[in-house]
Motif scaffolding. Structure first.
Motif, PDB file in Angstrom:
ATOM      1  N   ARG A   1       0.849  -1.193   0.000  1.00 53.91           N
ATOM      2  CA  ARG A   1       0.000   0.000   0.000  1.00 53.91           C
ATOM      3  C   ARG A   1       0.880   1.237   0.000  1.00 53.91           C
ATOM      4  NH1 ARG A   1      -5.410  -0.979   1.092  1.00 53.91           N
ATOM      5  NH2 ARG A   1      -5.703   1.243   1.420  1.00 53.91           N
ATOM      6  N   LEU A   2       0.487   2.179  -0.799  1.00 54.23           N
ATOM      7  CA  LEU A   2       1.107   3.503  -0.804  1.00 54.23           C
ATOM      8  C   LEU A   2      -0.046   4.473  -0.592  1.00 54.23           C
ATOM      9  CD1 LEU A   2       3.781   4.971  -1.160  1.00 54.23           C
ATOM     10  CD2 LEU A   2       3.276   5.144  -3.590  1.00 54.23           C
ATOM     11  N   GLY A   3      -0.199   4.903   0.653  1.00 55.11           N
ATOM     12  CA  GLY A   3      -1.395   5.649   1.005  1.00 55.11           C
ATOM     13  C   GLY A   3      -2.588   4.714   0.960  1.00 55.11           C
ATOM     14  N   ARG A   4      -3.579   5.056   0.171  1.00 54.66           N
ATOM     15  CA  ARG A   4      -4.774   4.210   0.031  1.00 54.66           C
ATOM     16  C   ARG A   4      -4.681   3.262  -1.161  1.00 54.66           C
ATOM     17  NH1 ARG A   4      -9.917   8.150   1.131  1.00 54.66           N
ATOM     18  NH2 ARG A   4      -9.423   8.632   3.304  1.00 54.66           N
ATOM     19  N   CYS A   5      -3.655   3.411  -1.945  1.00 52.08           N
ATOM     20  CA  CYS A   5      -3.550   2.664  -3.197  1.00 52.08           C
ATOM     21  C   CYS A   5      -2.747   1.372  -3.012  1.00 52.08           C
ATOM     22  CB  CYS A   5      -2.862   3.555  -4.234  1.00 52.08           C
ATOM     23  SG  CYS A   5      -2.921   2.918  -5.887  1.00 52.08           S
ATOM     24  N   VAL A   6      -3.279   0.260  -3.502  1.00 48.08           N
ATOM     25  CA  VAL A   6      -2.547  -1.006  -3.527  1.00 48.08           C
ATOM     26  C   VAL A   6      -1.770  -1.052  -4.833  1.00 48.08           C
ATOM     27  CG1 VAL A   6      -2.753  -3.523  -3.606  1.00 48.08           C
ATOM     28  CG2 VAL A   6      -4.253  -2.201  -2.109  1.00 48.08           C
ATOM     29  N   LEU A   7      -0.472  -1.288  -4.727  1.00 43.78           N
ATOM     30  CA  LEU A   7       0.395  -1.305  -5.905  1.00 43.78           C
ATOM     31  C   LEU A   7       1.151  -2.617  -6.012  1.00 43.78           C
ATOM     32  CD1 LEU A   7       1.892   2.290  -5.676  1.00 43.78           C
ATOM     33  CD2 LEU A   7       0.044   1.513  -7.171  1.00 43.78           C
ATOM     34  N   TYR A   8       1.507  -2.942  -7.232  1.00 44.33           N
ATOM     35  CA  TYR A   8       2.294  -4.130  -7.549  1.00 44.33           C
ATOM     36  C   TYR A   8       3.493  -3.690  -8.381  1.00 44.33           C
ATOM     37  CZ  TYR A   8      -1.841  -6.859  -6.290  1.00 44.33           C
ATOM     38  OH  TYR A   8      -2.894  -7.417  -5.625  1.00 44.33           O
ATOM     39  N   ARG A   9       4.655  -4.243  -8.069  1.00 45.69           N
ATOM     40  CA  ARG A   9       5.824  -4.010  -8.920  1.00 45.69           C
ATOM     41  C   ARG A   9       5.747  -4.978 -10.099  1.00 45.69           C
ATOM     42  NH1 ARG A   9       8.401  -3.352  -3.783  1.00 45.69           N
ATOM     43  NH2 ARG A   9       9.237  -1.262  -3.641  1.00 45.69           N
ATOM     44  N   ARG A  10       6.007  -4.470 -11.285  1.00 46.39           N
ATOM     45  CA  ARG A  10       5.950  -5.304 -12.485  1.00 46.39           C
ATOM     46  C   ARG A  10       6.867  -6.515 -12.353  1.00 46.39           C
ATOM     47  NH1 ARG A  10       3.782  -4.572 -17.321  1.00 46.39           N
ATOM     48  NH2 ARG A  10       3.316  -2.396 -16.918  1.00 46.39           N
ATOM     49  N   ALA A  11       8.050  -6.324 -11.786  1.00 47.02           N
ATOM     50  CA  ALA A  11       9.002  -7.431 -11.612  1.00 47.02           C
ATOM     51  C   ALA A  11       8.442  -8.498 -10.670  1.00 47.02           C
ATOM     52  CB  ALA A  11      10.336  -6.902 -11.089  1.00 47.02           C
ATOM     53  N   ASP A  12       7.702  -8.084  -9.633  1.00 53.31           N
ATOM     54  CA  ASP A  12       7.090  -9.048  -8.712  1.00 53.31           C
ATOM     55  C   ASP A  12       6.016  -9.882  -9.414  1.00 53.31           C
ATOM     56  OD1 ASP A  12       8.693  -8.244  -6.612  1.00 53.31           O
ATOM     57  OD2 ASP A  12       7.181  -6.916  -5.731  1.00 53.31           O
ATOM     58  N   LEU A  13       5.262  -9.247 -10.305  1.00 58.26           N
ATOM     59  CA  LEU A  13       4.265  -9.997 -11.074  1.00 58.26           C
ATOM     60  C   LEU A  13       4.939 -11.048 -11.944  1.00 58.26           C
ATOM     61  CD1 LEU A  13       1.761  -7.235 -12.242  1.00 58.26           C
ATOM     62  CD2 LEU A  13       1.438  -8.921 -10.448  1.00 58.26           C
ATOM     63  N   ARG A  14       6.004 -10.655 -12.618  1.00 58.42           N
ATOM     64  CA  ARG A  14       6.726 -11.609 -13.486  1.00 58.42           C
ATOM     65  C   ARG A  14       7.313 -12.752 -12.671  1.00 58.42           C
ATOM     66  NH1 ARG A  14       9.134  -6.799 -16.859  1.00 58.42           N
ATOM     67  NH2 ARG A  14       7.519  -6.641 -18.442  1.00 58.42           N
ATOM     68  N   SER A  15       7.881 -12.450 -11.521  1.00 60.38           N
ATOM     69  CA  SER A  15       8.449 -13.492 -10.660  1.00 60.38           C
ATOM     70  C   SER A  15       7.368 -14.452 -10.177  1.00 60.38           C
ATOM     71  CB  SER A  15       9.144 -12.872  -9.441  1.00 60.38           C
ATOM     72  OG  SER A  15      10.234 -12.097  -9.839  1.00 60.38           O
ATOM     73  N   TRP A  16       6.216 -13.911  -9.809  1.00 59.10           N
ATOM     74  CA  TRP A  16       5.115 -14.747  -9.329  1.00 59.10           C
ATOM     75  C   TRP A  16       4.594 -15.642 -10.457  1.00 59.10           C
ATOM     76  CZ3 TRP A  16      -0.178 -15.248 -10.203  1.00 59.10           C
ATOM     77  CH2 TRP A  16      -0.870 -15.977  -9.245  1.00 59.10           C
ATOM     78  N   ILE A  17       4.471 -15.093 -11.652  1.00 55.07           N
ATOM     79  CA  ILE A  17       4.033 -15.883 -12.807  1.00 55.07           C
ATOM     80  C   ILE A  17       5.016 -17.015 -13.060  1.00 55.07           C
ATOM     81  CG2 ILE A  17       3.720 -15.845 -15.318  1.00 55.07           C
ATOM     82  CD1 ILE A  17       2.655 -12.927 -14.918  1.00 55.07           C
ATOM     83  N   ASP A  18       6.315 -16.714 -13.023  1.00 53.38           N
ATOM     84  CA  ASP A  18       7.339 -17.744 -13.227  1.00 53.38           C
ATOM     85  C   ASP A  18       7.254 -18.834 -12.166  1.00 53.38           C
ATOM     86  OD1 ASP A  18       8.225 -16.380 -15.454  1.00 53.38           O
ATOM     87  OD2 ASP A  18       9.929 -15.445 -14.412  1.00 53.38           O
ATOM     88  N   ALA A  19       7.022 -18.440 -10.911  1.00 54.90           N
ATOM     89  CA  ALA A  19       6.912 -19.418  -9.827  1.00 54.90           C
ATOM     90  C   ALA A  19       5.696 -20.316 -10.032  1.00 54.90           C
ATOM     91  CB  ALA A  19       6.821 -18.700  -8.477  1.00 54.90           C
ATOM     92  N   GLN A  20       4.591 -19.743 -10.505  1.00 55.73           N
ATOM     93  CA  GLN A  20       3.396 -20.541 -10.768  1.00 55.73           C
ATOM     94  C   GLN A  20       3.653 -21.527 -11.898  1.00 55.73           C
ATOM     95  OE1 GLN A  20       0.791 -20.220  -8.547  1.00 55.73           O
ATOM     96  NE2 GLN A  20       2.376 -18.910  -7.709  1.00 55.73           N
ATOM     97  N   ALA A  21       4.362 -21.099 -12.916  1.00 58.53           N
ATOM     98  CA  ALA A  21       4.692 -21.979 -14.039  1.00 58.53           C
ATOM     99  C   ALA A  21       5.600 -23.115 -13.585  1.00 58.53           C
ATOM    100  CB  ALA A  21       5.351 -21.174 -15.157  1.00 58.53           C
ATOM    101  N   ASP A  22       6.572 -22.809 -12.712  1.00 59.23           N
ATOM    102  CA  ASP A  22       7.476 -23.843 -12.188  1.00 59.23           C
ATOM    103  C   ASP A  22       6.704 -24.881 -11.381  1.00 59.23           C
ATOM    104  OD1 ASP A  22       9.632 -22.626 -13.367  1.00 59.23           O
ATOM    105  OD2 ASP A  22      10.342 -21.660 -11.530  1.00 59.23           O
ATOM    106  N   GLN A  23       5.756 -24.436 -10.571  1.00 60.61           N
ATOM    107  CA  GLN A  23       4.944 -25.365  -9.785  1.00 60.61           C
ATOM    108  C   GLN A  23       4.118 -26.261 -10.676  1.00 60.61           C
ATOM    109  OE1 GLN A  23       2.527 -23.199  -7.000  1.00 60.61           O
ATOM    110  NE2 GLN A  23       4.158 -23.103  -5.458  1.00 60.61           N
ATOM    111  N   SER A  24       3.597 -25.723 -11.756  1.00 58.79           N
ATOM    112  CA  SER A  24       2.786 -26.503 -12.687  1.00 58.79           C
ATOM    113  C   SER A  24       3.622 -27.582 -13.370  1.00 58.79           C
ATOM    114  CB  SER A  24       2.159 -25.603 -13.750  1.00 58.79           C
ATOM    115  OG  SER A  24       1.212 -24.758 -13.159  1.00 58.79           O
ATOM    116  N   ARG A  25       4.858 -27.264 -13.684  1.00 56.52           N
ATOM    117  CA  ARG A  25       5.752 -28.240 -14.342  1.00 56.52           C
ATOM    118  C   ARG A  25       6.127 -29.386 -13.417  1.00 56.52           C
ATOM    119  NH1 ARG A  25       9.430 -23.782 -15.918  1.00 56.52           N
ATOM    120  NH2 ARG A  25       8.129 -22.609 -17.340  1.00 56.52           N
ATOM    121  N   ARG A  26       6.188 -29.110 -12.122  1.00 54.53           N
ATOM    122  CA  ARG A  26       6.608 -30.131 -11.142  1.00 54.53           C
ATOM    123  C   ARG A  26       5.502 -31.143 -10.840  1.00 54.53           C
ATOM    124  NH1 ARG A  26       9.421 -25.935  -7.039  1.00 54.53           N
ATOM    125  NH2 ARG A  26      11.076 -25.322  -8.434  1.00 54.53           N
ATOM    126  N   ARG A  27       4.284 -30.812 -11.173  1.00 56.28           N
ATOM    127  CA  ARG A  27       3.162 -31.717 -10.864  1.00 56.28           C
ATOM    128  C   ARG A  27       3.107 -32.888 -11.777  1.00 56.28           C
ATOM    129  NH1 ARG A  27      -1.611 -27.431  -9.487  1.00 56.28           N
ATOM    130  NH2 ARG A  27      -0.582 -26.548  -7.729  1.00 56.28           N
TER     131      ARG A  27
END
Length: 69
Positions: free
Chosen positions: A43-69
């Motif tokens: 949160r920055l004040g009242r606004c919820v923000l996401y860093r673009r790099a964090d989104l990419r890292s999270w997407i990559d982590a989700q893809a890695d988990q899917s491959r391991r199944r």
């Protein structure tokens, strides 16, 4: 703050912009945030923000988990 162009993507995204990147409803991002399971956000004040790099890292982590199944 300069306007984003095709050559420059903003570093910080609102929850709506992050939902567009993830192709998920805003309500889903809010729920993930509540559970602590979604991409890192802050949160920055009242606004919820996401860093673009964090989104990419999270997407990559989700893809890695899917491959391991």
């Amino acid at each position: 703050m300069p306007e984003p162009t095709a050559d420059h993507e903003p570093e910080l995204l609102t929850i709506t912009e992050a939902a567009d990147v993830l192709r998920a409803p805003v309500a889903t991002l809010r729920y993930w945030r509540h559970l602590g399971t979604g991409p890192n956000s802050f949160r920055l004040g009242r606004c919820v923000l996401y860093r673009r790099a964090d989104l990419r890292s999270w997407i990559d982590a989700q893809a890695d988990q899917s491959r391991r199944r």
